[in-house]
Structure formats: structure tokens, C-alpha cells
Enzyme design. Structure first.
Site, mmCIF file in Angstrom:
data_model
loop_
_atom_site.group_PDB
_atom_site.id
_atom_site.type_symbol
_atom_site.label_atom_id
_atom_site.label_comp_id
_atom_site.label_asym_id
_atom_site.label_seq_id
_atom_site.Cartn_x
_atom_site.Cartn_y
_atom_site.Cartn_z
ATOM 1 N N GLU A 63 -40.972 -48.933 -28.407
ATOM 2 C CA GLU A 63 -39.674 -49.521 -28.041
ATOM 3 C C GLU A 63 -38.624 -49.232 -29.111
ATOM 4 O O GLU A 63 -37.476 -48.905 -28.795
ATOM 5 C CB GLU A 63 -39.794 -51.034 -27.839
ATOM 6 C CG GLU A 63 -40.314 -51.449 -26.494
ATOM 7 C CD GLU A 63 -39.343 -51.214 -25.348
ATOM 8 O OE1 GLU A 63 -38.176 -50.816 -25.572
ATOM 9 O OE2 GLU A 63 -39.763 -51.418 -24.202
ATOM 10 N N GLU A 70 -32.101 -43.518 -27.921
ATOM 11 C CA GLU A 70 -30.968 -43.825 -27.043
ATOM 12 C C GLU A 70 -29.660 -43.908 -27.818
ATOM 13 O O GLU A 70 -28.638 -43.368 -27.388
ATOM 14 C CB GLU A 70 -31.209 -45.139 -26.296
ATOM 15 C CG GLU A 70 -32.202 -45.032 -25.174
ATOM 16 C CD GLU A 70 -32.339 -46.331 -24.406
ATOM 17 O OE1 GLU A 70 -31.660 -47.329 -24.734
ATOM 18 O OE2 GLU A 70 -33.135 -46.353 -23.454
#
Length: 119
Positions: A63, A70
Site C-alpha cells: 500500500e 501514485e
């Protein structure tokens, strides 16, 4: 030594950013807490705890890496671009594969215990 200690501050800052800004990171932290309580209740063996800790750490790490990717893609490609989408999708897929693997590990550990408690 001072730079070494500062690096921990940067790392905790990254954890804070992910926790504040990423719903999926929060979800996985809550899932980790639930699994921890369930493991305590089921009195997991040390080997079972090692598997749970490894799986949980891998999911959180995936994560965090996904979040970093991102943010980086958004920085270098603020406009929508097909290759930027592929990068983000592949990073998200890595999290999905890791989470499914962790779920499988959890099921292998907890299903026999739940069956045992049910009988």
C-alpha cells in the site's frame, strides 16, 4: 547519528500521510487490528504469528509503495495519459495480489481454529 534519527521522522511522516490520505491504507490497518485481536483470541502459535506478521507487513508495504507511485505519477504526468494509467493500475494490482495472498494465509490459519471452536 542525527541524520539517522531524522530518517525515522521522515518515515513516520510518510506513514501519517498514507493514513490520512489513503482509504485503503486505513482499511488495511483496521483489518490488521481485527486479525491481531482474533489471533490473540485464538491463541495462535509463534509460527502462525510469524505468518500473520509477514502477510500484514507485506500488505502495508505494498500500500505504501502504491501510494508513493501514485504521487510520483501525478507529479510527472498531471494530465491524463494512457501510460500513467497503466503504471497506477499495475501498482494497484500489486496491492491486490498481496492482499489476496494475505487473505489466503489468514484463511489457512483461522478456518481450522474456527471449525475447532464451533465443535
Amino acid at each position: 547519528m542525527n541524520r539517522f534519527l531524522k530518517s525515522f521522522g521522515y518515515a513516520f511522516s510518510g506513514l501519517g500521510y498514507a493514513f490520512k490520505s489513503q482509504f485503503n491504507f486505513k482499511f488495511h490497518v483496521v483489518a490488521l487490528l481485527v486479525v491481531g485481536l482474533l489471533g490473540w483470541y485464538c491463541q495462535l502459535s509463534p509460527v502462525e504469528w510469524l505468518w500473520i506478521i509477514m502477510a500484514s507487513g507485506m500488505v502495508l508495504m505494498a500500500e505504501l509503495l502504491n501510494t508513493a507511485i501514485e504521487v510520483l505519477v501525478n507529479l510527472v504526468s498531471p494530465d491524463i495519459h494512457p501510460k500513467a494509467k497503466i503504471i497506477k493500475d499495475v501498482a494497484a494490482a500489486a496491492v491486490l495480489v498481496t492482499a489476496i495472498t494475505a487473505l489466503g494465509i489468514g484463511l489457512v490459519i483461522f478456518i481450522p481454529k474456527m471449525v475447532e471452536y464451533a465443535t
